[in-house]
Design an enzyme around this catalytic site. Sequence first.
Site, PDB file in Angstrom:
ATOM      1  CG  HIS A 152       4.340   9.832   3.189  1.00 28.33           C
ATOM      2  ND1 HIS A 152       3.619   9.494   4.495  1.00 28.33           N
ATOM      3  CD2 HIS A 152       4.583   8.387   3.038  1.00 28.33           C
ATOM      4  CE1 HIS A 152       3.739   8.290   5.207  1.00 28.33           C
ATOM      5  NE2 HIS A 152       4.236   7.652   3.971  1.00 28.33           N
ATOM      6  CD  GLU A 172       8.731   0.977   5.007  1.00 25.28           C
ATOM      7  OE1 GLU A 172       8.709   2.020   4.315  1.00 25.28           O
ATOM      8  OE2 GLU A 172       7.612   0.466   5.414  1.00 25.28           O
ATOM      9  CD  GLU A 214       4.394   0.766   7.013  1.00 24.30           C
ATOM     10  OE1 GLU A 214       5.256   1.081   7.737  1.00 24.30           O
ATOM     11  OE2 GLU A 214       4.181   1.792   6.194  1.00 24.30           O
ATOM     12  CD  GLU A 215       2.961   4.481   4.040  1.00 19.69           C
ATOM     13  OE1 GLU A 215       2.661   5.325   5.232  1.00 19.69           O
ATOM     14  OE2 GLU A 215       3.871   4.383   3.484  1.00 19.69           O
ATOM     15  CG  ASP A 245       6.691   5.099   2.249  1.00 16.20           C
ATOM     16  OD1 ASP A 245       6.871   3.682   2.446  1.00 16.20           O
ATOM     17  OD2 ASP A 245       6.405   5.552   3.252  1.00 16.20           O
ATOM     18  CG  ASP A 264      -0.138   0.009   2.694  1.00 12.36           C
ATOM     19  OD1 ASP A 264       0.844  -0.726   2.689  1.00 12.36           O
ATOM     20  OD2 ASP A 264      -0.675   0.573   3.511  1.00 12.36           O
TER      21      ASP A 264
HETATM   22 ZN   LIG Z   1       6.500   2.632   3.985  1.00 13.23          ZN
END
Ligand SMILES: [Zn+2]
Length: 366
Positions: free
Chosen positions: A331, A146, A121-122, A89, A67
Amino acid sequence: MDENYPVELLLNLLKIYSPSGKEKEISNFLFLELRKLGFNTEIDEVGNVKAVIGKGRPRIFLCGHMDTVKGMINPYIRGKVIFGRGAVDAKSSLAALICGAKKFKEICDKGEITLLAVVDEEGYGKGIRHFLSKCNEKYDYAIFGEPSGTYGLTVGYRGRILLKISCKASKAHSSIPQFFDNAIYKAKNIIDELLKIEEKWENIKEEFFWKPSLCVTKIKGGNSHNVIPSKCDMVVDIRIPPNMMKEVKKEVMKIIKKNENVYVKKLSENPPFLESENSILVKLFLESIKEISGREGRLIKKTGTSDVNDFAEKMKIPCVVYGPGNSKLSHTEKENVSIIEYLESIEIIKNTLKKIIDYENKRSIQ
Ligand SMILES: [Zn+2]
């Protein structure tokens, strides 16, 4: 593996929009793709894809998330750089783990690799938590995907406690506030006191990783324009370095408990993660970075939290977190990864896996 495959795989992952909660398409894609690469694949109840290749010891666990945060950015290549939502990410990390594992298996038949591509995960870590609640397997080493940068290795994440604090009072006419408690003012007082301990933490003379921090991230209060508020709810996000969990909890609870008609609910908790710098996995990884790139690897401790926190707490095995890309771009609208560094990270992962096998072989001979 075809030399164009890693970039193709990453572009295919980036083309599928997969914000937390909407991972079905990417999960189906990976299920088939990993099967084509020779993994035994399955999808669990929450949509995690588990793929196993090889057998015997050591058993190495690789984990990346499918995700991303919301906001599609269609992937494109400019120069030698790939742009797109998840380019940093963490789809490049996930793709690097997949390609690194496959390339490793092409040169070595020893050891079993389990690759887990998780959902959420987010969000709230639903994917890894579901996996851990069902998992009775024992693994020997784990690498989470990551962004650490191709020449960096993440060995620490702070812990986290998420609290909902509810302040209550009785409703009354707002023309006579002097006679009644006001739930919003109560919340304000609590925020003021929380900020005092936050300021104290900020003054600790350590790197950010070793200081706790807190942030009021949501607040909602009041009933009507002419009624003294009877309710005010807020969410407080507290980040905590290793060894300070108890102390911080106590300090925050002391503030809350001092106030009447204030209630607290823990929404979630993640333990801190810290891999020892003397850990064999850290040592082998740093050697691998040096061998492939000629550079000294850099150890990183992050102020956030990731899926490795819960995993390491339960499994108690050597764990590290690695992936290409600059995590400062996570992000953001500018997420991008250099193709050269992405391909180099795949070689570093492959080489690390090989070094783990060599290390285990040497150990069993001795
Ligand atoms: Zn991540």
